[in-house]
Design a protein around this motif. Structure first.
Motif, short mmCIF file in Angstrom:
data_model
loop_
_atom_site.label_atom_id
_atom_site.label_comp_id
_atom_site.label_asym_id
_atom_site.label_seq_id
_atom_site.Cartn_x
_atom_site.Cartn_y
_atom_site.Cartn_z
N ILE A 1 49.38 30.24 41.80
CA ILE A 1 50.24 31.42 41.59
C ILE A 1 49.44 32.70 41.76
N GLN A 2 48.14 32.66 41.51
CA GLN A 2 47.29 33.84 41.67
C GLN A 2 46.84 34.06 43.11
N SER A 3 47.19 33.15 44.00
CA SER A 3 46.73 33.24 45.39
C SER A 3 47.45 34.36 46.13
N PRO A 4 46.82 34.93 47.17
CA PRO A 4 47.46 36.01 47.94
C PRO A 4 48.81 35.61 48.52
N ILE B 1 49.41 38.52 29.34
CA ILE B 1 48.55 39.48 30.04
C ILE B 1 47.14 39.48 29.47
N ARG B 2 47.03 39.30 28.14
CA ARG B 2 45.70 39.25 27.52
C ARG B 2 45.07 37.86 27.61
N ASP B 3 45.84 36.86 28.07
CA ASP B 3 45.36 35.48 28.10
C ASP B 3 44.91 35.05 26.72
N ASP B 4 45.70 35.43 25.72
CA ASP B 4 45.32 35.17 24.33
C ASP B 4 46.57 34.81 23.52
N PRO B 5 46.82 33.50 23.30
CA PRO B 5 48.03 33.10 22.57
C PRO B 5 48.01 33.51 21.10
N SER B 6 46.83 33.81 20.56
CA SER B 6 46.74 34.18 19.14
C SER B 6 47.09 35.64 18.90
N VAL C 1 58.39 40.60 34.07
CA VAL C 1 58.77 42.01 34.22
C VAL C 1 57.52 42.89 34.32
N GLY C 2 57.51 43.77 35.32
CA GLY C 2 56.39 44.71 35.46
C GLY C 2 55.15 44.02 35.97
N THR C 3 54.32 43.55 35.07
CA THR C 3 53.13 42.78 35.44
C THR C 3 53.58 41.34 35.65
N ILE C 4 54.06 41.06 36.87
CA ILE C 4 54.72 39.78 37.13
C ILE C 4 53.73 38.70 37.58
N GLY C 5 54.12 37.45 37.34
CA GLY C 5 53.36 36.32 37.86
C GLY C 5 52.08 36.03 37.13
N ARG C 6 51.84 36.67 35.98
CA ARG C 6 50.67 36.31 35.18
C ARG C 6 51.00 35.05 34.38
N ILE C 7 50.00 34.20 34.19
CA ILE C 7 50.25 32.89 33.59
C ILE C 7 49.30 32.63 32.43
N LEU C 8 49.85 32.10 31.36
CA LEU C 8 49.07 31.62 30.22
C LEU C 8 49.40 30.15 30.01
#
Length: 521
Positions: free
Chosen positions: A422-425, A347-352, A381-388
């Motif tokens: 994956i971020q597309s409508p 969610i933060r787009d931050d692997p560190s 779960v919850g905030t679904i489909g976010r990708i890092l």
């Protein structure tokens, strides 16, 4: 489809004085009028009242009952006045708890807990009651203007005033002797008018900056949509008709994958001294399922519909969900070791980010969930489909139960393109249909495997990713300039307030200001 190459031209609107209006802040002083009086001389310092749960929840009534949350809500919405409450009482209920309504114009702020450090305040927009976590400053009619008082409180850091105990608190004794810059009421009103005039210019500049950011966000969304639909590279395809199509590339890779499997199986049989008599053993190979494109939109020339099973790298556990919760309990965590990647990093787009680890023995037990550079992590779960997409030099580790990791074949597809898709409508719509859980949205591997994916030729993907990089560069430049200018705006606000309450913000009548503007223009 292009965006301005120099977004800074839109956001450099907060240079001190230059864009605040036709004049800089006045430098003439009027310090002789100011008398610094103890705060208790110009206001009544009051605290709120306990609010029994039995009386909470009424959505209308004679008297609004404001809590710390109401102050925060107004502050976050850019509102100075408190008018609409979440709780109300009638006069009899107020008397029953011995609560006294405070008058319109009372300045209120949190007086206990971590909310003090947020440094938020508001003005009562009507007679109202406040709870016992709130302190109020009621201006004495002949001594203080409510707006002047409010703006002065903006110069205070409530966290610095509070008592440094286990639970921070501000007491009457902490504020009653604060030096209040008193001037006659008419002068207070004129200073308020000048502050608001200067603030309105700042607000306009900040609003312009936010509009530019919103426009870029819409542009970025349009680029992503055009990219996954093939419209972004429509002209490029006309100029490059001879590139290898995605279908040919995919077929070639899948054939190679099967040949590799057959060679490995033959080697195993030879090692056991059992050579096959026929080709029946080849039927054991599990082909990745094909996509039924009969009900899917037509794709541009050279593109093909595919899925994650076809795009996966030819290695064990290329598509892998996280372990069961019982296999990764918090009691297994250690201070240092192998990192646990979860939704907080995605969610933060931050692997560190994060400091959850397991030891080597536990890591080896869960090695099927291990990640590597280039893997794509998907939140479930919850905030679904976010990708890092994991970059180079990540800490070795595993995913937790709320993620799926996907190792894709880079010869076929770049995970950055998949992330955009994956971020597309369209995909968000598919997720919305398939992901409803009991109390929150939930994805799983089956849903992800069923998502159809439009695959462009490799060379066309490179052109799309180049445009993504260009937009990302502009976005980063804008974000940096935005942060700088927002900080500059806040410093200007404090500068205006500092001048206002030290006698350096002289007020001119409108005619004099108009003449000055015309002269400078």
């Amino acid at each position: 489809m292009k965006v301005s190459e120099k977004p800074a031209s839109y956001i450099n609107t907060l240079d001190t004085g230059r864009n605040m209006g036709c004049e800089r802040l006045p430098h003439e002083t009027d310090k002789k009028l100011i008398k610094f009086l103890p705060l208790e001389n110009v206001v009544e310092i009051v605290s709120g009242f306990g609010f029994p749960k039995a009386l909470q929840g009424k959505t209308d009534g004679e008297l609004p009952f404001f809590k710390v949350g109401d102050i925060s809500l107004a502050w976050n919405n850019g509102q100075r006045g408190l008018t609409k409450a979440q709780h109300y009482l009638d006069q009899e209920e107020a008397l029953s708890i011995k609560a006294r309504p405070y008058p319109k114009g009372t300045v209120v702020f949190a007086k206990i807990g971590e909310a003090i450090k947020l440094n938020r305040r508001a003005i009562l927009g009507q007679p109202a009651i406040v709870d016992n976590n709130v302190m109020g400053l009621i201006p004495k009619e002949d001594m203080a203007n409510a707006d002047y008082l409010f703006y002065w409180t903006l110069t205070l850091r409530l966290g610095d005033i509070s008592q440094a105990t286990t639970v921070p608190s501000v007491r009457k004794s902490d504020v009653k002797q604060l030096p209040f810059p008193w001037v006659p009421l008419e002068q207070q009103k004129r200073i308020v008018a000048e502050i608001e005039k200067q603030f309105s210019r700042l607000d306009e500049a900040v609003a312009n900056l936010k509009r530019v950011k919103a426009n870029l966000k819409r542009y970025k969304a349009a680029v992503l949509k055009a990219a996954v639909e093939g419209k972004l590279t429509e002209e490029w395809r006309k100029q490059h008709p001879d590139v290898e199509s995605a279908s040919k590339l995919l077929k070639r890779i899948l054939v190679e994958r099967r040949q590799k499997w057959e060679e490995a199986e033959l080697a195993k049989m030879k090692a056991k001294g059992k050579l096959p008599k026929d080709d029946k053993w080849k039927k054991k190979y599990k082909e990745p399922p094909k996509v039924d494109a009969s009900n899917l939109p037509d794709l541009p020339t050279g593109w093909v519909w595919t899925n994650f099973e076809q795009l996966a790298e030819d290695i064990p556990n290329a598509l892998k969900a996280g372990p069961f919760g019982s296999a990764l309990k918090k009691s297994f965590y250690v201070p240092k070791g192998y990192k646990i990647y979860g939704q907080e990093q995605v969610i933060r787009d931050d692997p560190s980010y994060g400091d959850y680890y397991i030891n080597e023995a536990r890591y080896k037990q869960l090695e099927s969930c291990a990640v590597k550079s280039g893997d794509m992590l998907v939140s479930l779960v919850g905030t679904i489909g976010r990708i890092l997409v994991l970059p180079e030099d990540i800490e070795p580790g595993i995913i937790n139960p709320r993620l799926v990791k996907m190792s894709l074949d880079f010869r076929i597809v770049d995970p950055i393109f998949i992330r955009a898709y994956i971020q597309s409508p369209y995909v968000k719509y598919l997720f919305a249909i398939a992901s409803h859980g009991g109390t929150m949205d939930i994805l799983n591997m089956t849903i992800l495997k069923g998502i159809p994916i439009p695959l462009p030729p490799s060379e066309e993907q490179k052109m799309i990713l180049d445009e993504f990089d260009r937009v990302a560069t502009i976005e980063a430049e804008l974000e940096k300039a935005s942060s700088t200018n927002l900080l500059r705006a806040e410093r200007l606000r404090q500068s205006i307030l500092s001048k206002a309450f030290s006698g350096e913000l002289t007020v001119e009548d409108e005619k004099g200001m108009e003449n000055k503007c015309q002269t400078r223009q």
